[in-house]
Write a protein that holds these residues in place. Structure first.
Motif, PDB file in Angstrom:
ATOM      1  N   VAL A   1      10.053  -9.396  -0.394  1.00  0.00           N
ATOM      2  CA  VAL A   1       9.106  -8.873   0.706  1.00  0.00           C
ATOM      3  C   VAL A   1       8.819  -7.367   0.362  1.00  0.00           C
ATOM      4  CG1 VAL A   1       9.280  -8.250   3.121  1.00  0.00           C
ATOM      5  CG2 VAL A   1      10.207 -10.374   2.424  1.00  0.00           C
ATOM      6  N   GLU A   2       7.751  -7.151   0.126  1.00  0.00           N
ATOM      7  CA  GLU A   2       7.222  -5.815  -0.150  1.00  0.00           C
ATOM      8  C   GLU A   2       7.210  -4.940   1.020  1.00  0.00           C
ATOM      9  OE1 GLU A   2       3.233  -6.119  -1.741  1.00  0.00           O
ATOM     10  OE2 GLU A   2       3.916  -6.710  -3.545  1.00  0.00           O
ATOM     11  N   ASP A   3       7.807  -3.633   0.816  1.00  0.00           N
ATOM     12  CA  ASP A   3       8.209  -2.788   1.902  1.00  0.00           C
ATOM     13  C   ASP A   3       6.935  -2.001   2.259  1.00  0.00           C
ATOM     14  OD1 ASP A   3      11.064  -3.038   1.965  1.00  0.00           O
ATOM     15  OD2 ASP A   3      10.701  -2.317  -0.113  1.00  0.00           O
ATOM     16  N   ALA A   4       5.862  -1.837   1.588  1.00  0.00           N
ATOM     17  CA  ALA A   4       4.864  -1.105   1.998  1.00  0.00           C
ATOM     18  C   ALA A   4       3.407  -1.610   1.343  1.00  0.00           C
ATOM     19  CB  ALA A   4       4.952   0.616   1.212  1.00  0.00           C
ATOM     20  N   SER A   5       2.114  -1.338   1.788  1.00  0.00           N
ATOM     21  CA  SER A   5       0.962  -1.750   1.030  1.00  0.00           C
ATOM     22  C   SER A   5       0.770  -0.780  -0.059  1.00  0.00           C
ATOM     23  CB  SER A   5       0.029  -1.566   2.150  1.00  0.00           C
ATOM     24  OG  SER A   5      -0.131  -0.212   2.224  1.00  0.00           O
ATOM     25  N   ALA A   6      -0.175  -1.335  -0.673  1.00  0.00           N
ATOM     26  CA  ALA A   6      -0.677  -0.743  -2.264  1.00  0.00           C
ATOM     27  C   ALA A   6      -1.292   0.496  -1.726  1.00  0.00           C
ATOM     28  CB  ALA A   6      -1.738  -1.576  -2.851  1.00  0.00           C
ATOM     29  N   ASP A   7      -2.100   0.604  -0.564  1.00  0.00           N
ATOM     30  CA  ASP A   7      -2.700   1.749   0.175  1.00  0.00           C
ATOM     31  C   ASP A   7      -1.722   2.936   0.067  1.00  0.00           C
ATOM     32  OD1 ASP A   7      -5.114   0.731  -0.481  1.00  0.00           O
ATOM     33  OD2 ASP A   7      -5.229   0.171   1.529  1.00  0.00           O
ATOM     34  N   GLU A   8      -0.513   2.160   0.807  1.00  0.00           N
ATOM     35  CA  GLU A   8       0.407   3.229   1.381  1.00  0.00           C
ATOM     36  C   GLU A   8       1.182   3.860   0.123  1.00  0.00           C
ATOM     37  OE1 GLU A   8       2.006   1.975   5.553  1.00  0.00           O
ATOM     38  OE2 GLU A   8       2.524   0.589   4.013  1.00  0.00           O
ATOM     39  N   ILE A   9       1.348   3.145  -0.971  1.00  0.00           N
ATOM     40  CA  ILE A   9       1.971   3.703  -2.179  1.00  0.00           C
ATOM     41  C   ILE A   9       0.876   4.792  -2.794  1.00  0.00           C
ATOM     42  CG2 ILE A   9       2.208   3.215  -4.621  1.00  0.00           C
ATOM     43  CD1 ILE A   9       4.579   2.156  -2.680  1.00  0.00           C
ATOM     44  N   ASP A  10      -0.367   4.324  -2.829  1.00  0.00           N
ATOM     45  CA  ASP A  10      -1.383   5.313  -3.446  1.00  0.00           C
ATOM     46  C   ASP A  10      -1.517   6.646  -2.409  1.00  0.00           C
ATOM     47  OD1 ASP A  10      -2.119   3.611  -5.322  1.00  0.00           O
ATOM     48  OD2 ASP A  10      -3.989   2.865  -4.268  1.00  0.00           O
ATOM     49  N   ALA A  11      -1.189   6.452  -1.366  1.00  0.00           N
ATOM     50  CA  ALA A  11      -1.104   7.793  -0.562  1.00  0.00           C
ATOM     51  C   ALA A  11       0.024   8.327  -0.617  1.00  0.00           C
ATOM     52  CB  ALA A  11      -1.146   7.211   1.103  1.00  0.00           C
ATOM     53  N   ALA A  12       1.318   7.866  -0.900  1.00  0.00           N
ATOM     54  CA  ALA A  12       2.437   8.679  -1.225  1.00  0.00           C
ATOM     55  C   ALA A  12       2.493   9.571  -2.368  1.00  0.00           C
ATOM     56  CB  ALA A  12       3.626   7.473  -1.114  1.00  0.00           C
ATOM     57  N   VAL A  13       1.645   8.956  -3.279  1.00  0.00           N
ATOM     58  CA  VAL A  13       1.655   9.766  -4.737  1.00  0.00           C
ATOM     59  C   VAL A  13       0.446  10.482  -4.837  1.00  0.00           C
ATOM     60  CG1 VAL A  13       3.034   7.857  -5.669  1.00  0.00           C
ATOM     61  CG2 VAL A  13       0.647   7.841  -6.066  1.00  0.00           C
ATOM     62  N   ALA A  14      -0.660  10.514  -3.862  1.00  0.00           N
ATOM     63  CA  ALA A  14      -1.729  11.166  -4.095  1.00  0.00           C
ATOM     64  C   ALA A  14      -1.382  12.720  -4.045  1.00  0.00           C
ATOM     65  CB  ALA A  14      -2.756  11.377  -2.843  1.00  0.00           C
ATOM     66  N   PRO A  15      -1.925  13.589  -4.874  1.00  0.00           N
ATOM     67  CA  PRO A  15      -1.828  15.020  -4.869  1.00  0.00           C
ATOM     68  C   PRO A  15      -1.442  15.859  -3.476  1.00  0.00           C
ATOM     69  CG  PRO A  15      -3.262  14.415  -6.313  1.00  0.00           C
ATOM     70  CD  PRO A  15      -3.270  13.421  -5.705  1.00  0.00           C
ATOM     71  N   SER A  16      -2.384  15.356  -2.629  1.00  0.00           N
ATOM     72  CA  SER A  16      -1.970  16.002  -1.327  1.00  0.00           C
ATOM     73  C   SER A  16      -1.118  15.569  -0.270  1.00  0.00           C
ATOM     74  CB  SER A  16      -3.464  15.867  -0.291  1.00  0.00           C
ATOM     75  OG  SER A  16      -3.708  14.410  -0.320  1.00  0.00           O
ATOM     76  N   SER A  17      -0.385  14.389  -0.822  1.00  0.00           N
ATOM     77  CA  SER A  17       0.623  13.884  -0.250  1.00  0.00           C
ATOM     78  C   SER A  17       2.132  14.670  -0.212  1.00  0.00           C
ATOM     79  CB  SER A  17       1.079  12.496  -0.683  1.00  0.00           C
ATOM     80  OG  SER A  17       1.963  12.213   0.251  1.00  0.00           O
ATOM     81  N   ASP A  18       2.548  15.272   0.924  1.00  0.00           N
ATOM     82  CA  ASP A  18       3.800  15.985   0.842  1.00  0.00           C
ATOM     83  C   ASP A  18       4.903  15.491   1.742  1.00  0.00           C
ATOM     84  OD1 ASP A  18       2.837  18.877   3.032  1.00  0.00           O
ATOM     85  OD2 ASP A  18       2.625  16.652   3.318  1.00  0.00           O
ATOM     86  N   SER A  19       4.590  13.991   2.236  1.00  0.00           N
ATOM     87  CA  SER A  19       5.541  13.229   3.156  1.00  0.00           C
ATOM     88  C   SER A  19       6.604  12.765   2.161  1.00  0.00           C
ATOM     89  CB  SER A  19       4.897  12.288   3.674  1.00  0.00           C
ATOM     90  OG  SER A  19       4.374  11.118   2.772  1.00  0.00           O
TER      91      SER A  19
END
Length: 227
Positions: free
Chosen positions: A209-227
């Motif tokens: 069972v995946e914990d996140a979506s592929a888009d959420e992974i991409d958002a987490a590692v995006a340069p602007s992401s600081d979450s």
């Protein structure tokens, strides 16, 4: 966000089995992600000063883990210590896949003695590698706030995988099973533990069972992401 994960964790002991002498146990799943144990084992064996017997021990409950802990005095920290040494060795060898496997291994759920129980965080030993120190293990999916806890772990894992040059989407492979029934007296839950599956039965039996979506992974590692 990840720094708050520890607030969701509570101390729990679990009884499982040793790698060499299986016994009756609850919630067996230490071989569910076998591909990562295999890679971590290879990296660990390059230099194993603490004499850790095998990566599988780090995924067992403390009562069984101590049998393979070598010089690691606190069995609660065996998973972290195993991942840390494997990561160190893989990094020295320029092995990105080995580093990624060590990171994913660190995030895997450890066996717990009952559906809904959590496993304790390592507090007595500090990881040498900040990439490993940033990660905690997944928690039983039926435990309190598990969806939020495990999602945060996966997103942090994705960041660390990206930082070493791996594919951050591989963080989704650290996911665990569907939540079990809290009234399950067997303690088994929705698990698998096939020793002769080199990929890992959670993958080959489509139980992940995946914990996140592929888009959420991409958002987490995006340069602007600081979450």
């Amino acid at each position: 966000m990840f720094s708050n994960i520890a607030t969701f964790l509570a101390i729990a002991c679990s009884v499982s089995s040793t790698f060499s002498a299986p016994i009756r146990r609850e919630v067996p799943q230490e071989h569910s992600h076998e591909q990562f144990l295999t890679t971590v084992r290879a990296s660990l064996n390059l230099n194993n000063p603490d004499g850790i017997q095998d990566p599988v021990f780090g995924l067992l409950g403390n009562a069984a883990a101590v049998a393979g802990a070598g010089k690691i005095a606190d069995a609660t920290c065996l998973q972290q210590a195993t991942a840390d040494q494997a990561f160190t060795n893989a990094k020295a060898a320029g092995d990105v896949d080995g580093q990624v496997a060590a990171l994913i291994y660190r995030a895997l759920e450890r066996n717990s003695g009952q559906v809904g129980l959590v496993t304790a965080p390592c507090t007595s030993i500090k990881a040498k590698n900040p990439e490993i120190a940033a990660i905690q293990q997944h928690q039983d999916p039926a435990s309190t706030n598990a969806a939020a806890v495990n999602k945060a772990i996966t997103l942090e894992l994705a960041k660390q995988i990206a930082a070493v040059g791996g594919n951050p989407q591989d963080a989704l492979k650290s996911g665990t099973f569907a939540p079990g029934n809290l009234n399950d007296s067997t303690g088994k839950g929705n698990t698998c533990d096939t020793l002769d599956d080199p990929v890992g039965c959670i993958f080959t039996q489509n139980l992940l069972v995946e914990d996140a979506s592929a888009d959420e992974i991409d958002a987490a590692v995006a340069p602007s992401s600081d979450s």
